[in-house]
Motif scaffolding. Structure first.
Motif, short mmCIF file in Angstrom:
data_model
loop_
_atom_site.label_atom_id
_atom_site.label_comp_id
_atom_site.label_asym_id
_atom_site.label_seq_id
_atom_site.Cartn_x
_atom_site.Cartn_y
_atom_site.Cartn_z
N ASN A 37 0.88 -1.17 0.00
CA ASN A 37 0.00 0.00 0.00
C ASN A 37 0.91 1.21 0.00
OD1 ASN A 37 -2.49 -1.48 0.33
ND2 ASN A 37 -1.82 -1.88 2.42
N ILE A 38 0.51 2.27 -0.69
CA ILE A 38 1.37 3.45 -0.82
C ILE A 38 0.66 4.69 -0.28
CG2 ILE A 38 2.51 5.02 -2.44
CD1 ILE A 38 2.99 2.65 -4.28
N ILE A 39 1.42 5.45 0.53
CA ILE A 39 0.98 6.77 0.96
C ILE A 39 1.99 7.77 0.41
CG2 ILE A 39 0.60 8.33 2.90
CD1 ILE A 39 -0.02 5.83 4.61
N LYS A 67 -5.16 -4.13 -6.60
CA LYS A 67 -5.84 -4.34 -5.31
C LYS A 67 -4.99 -3.88 -4.12
CE LYS A 67 -9.28 -7.08 -6.93
NZ LYS A 67 -10.39 -6.39 -7.42
N LYS A 68 -4.37 -2.73 -4.28
CA LYS A 68 -3.59 -2.11 -3.21
C LYS A 68 -4.09 -0.68 -3.02
CE LYS A 68 -0.80 -5.47 -2.28
NZ LYS A 68 -0.86 -6.12 -0.99
N SER A 69 -3.88 -0.15 -1.83
CA SER A 69 -4.31 1.22 -1.52
C SER A 69 -3.27 2.23 -1.97
CB SER A 69 -4.55 1.37 -0.02
OG SER A 69 -5.56 0.49 0.41
N PHE A 70 -3.75 3.38 -2.44
CA PHE A 70 -2.89 4.48 -2.87
C PHE A 70 -3.53 5.76 -2.36
CE2 PHE A 70 -1.30 7.76 -5.67
CZ PHE A 70 0.01 7.37 -5.93
N LEU A 71 -2.86 6.40 -1.40
CA LEU A 71 -3.41 7.61 -0.79
C LEU A 71 -2.41 8.75 -0.87
CD1 LEU A 71 -4.50 5.05 1.14
CD2 LEU A 71 -5.78 6.97 2.02
N ILE A 72 -2.95 9.96 -0.89
CA ILE A 72 -2.13 11.16 -0.94
C ILE A 72 -2.45 11.98 0.31
CG2 ILE A 72 -1.62 13.27 -2.24
CD1 ILE A 72 -2.84 11.63 -4.71
N VAL A 73 -1.41 12.40 1.01
CA VAL A 73 -1.60 13.23 2.20
C VAL A 73 -1.15 14.64 1.87
CG1 VAL A 73 -0.89 13.64 4.58
CG2 VAL A 73 -1.20 11.30 3.77
N THR A 74 -2.06 15.58 2.05
CA THR A 74 -1.73 16.99 1.88
C THR A 74 -2.69 17.81 2.72
OG1 THR A 74 -1.34 18.77 0.29
CG2 THR A 74 -3.14 17.28 -0.20
N SER A 75 -2.19 18.84 3.31
CA SER A 75 -3.04 19.70 4.14
C SER A 75 -3.31 21.00 3.41
CB SER A 75 -2.37 19.97 5.48
OG SER A 75 -1.09 20.51 5.28
#
Length: 110
Positions: A37-39, A67-75
């Motif tokens: 899974n990638i952040i 079938k893996k998670s891919f999320l982006i973190v930004t404020s």
């Protein structure tokens, strides 16, 4: 670029504040991360536009097909301006929570 692994999840953080170079590097080294899974942690960028975030769409689509998670973190970002294919969250804690929920859904066959 800093890479941290925690269980089945890899967090990739841009340390040079150059989004385009970071994107090219992540794309080039994607094969080394594809089984996790990638952040993508872009929280240090305060000047990203929705168009910048949209550049991550091909990687996200490819990763979610596997079938893996891919999320982006930004404020400090207008989360309504992001395409549906991308999951953008304001904190690393929320990213890890979503990955946990998505793994449960995959385990249940959803």
């Amino acid at each position: 670029m800093k890479v941290d692994q925690k269980g089945h999840t890899i967090t990739i953080r841009d340390t040079q504040r150059d989004f385009i170079s970071f994107l090219m590097k992540v794309t080039h080294e994607y094969k080394t991360f594809e089984k996790h899974n990638i952040i993508i942690d872009l929280s240090m960028h305060k000047d990203l536009s929705p168009n910048d975030i949209k550049l991550l769409t091909p990687l996200s689509k490819q990763h979610k097909k596997a079938k893996k998670s891919f999320l982006i973190v930004t404020s400090d970002f207008d989360f309504n301006a992001v395409p549906v294919q991308l999951t953008v969250v304001p904190s690393l804690l929320e990213a890890h929570d979503i990955i946990e929920m998505e793994e449960i859904e995959r385990d249940l066959g959803f």
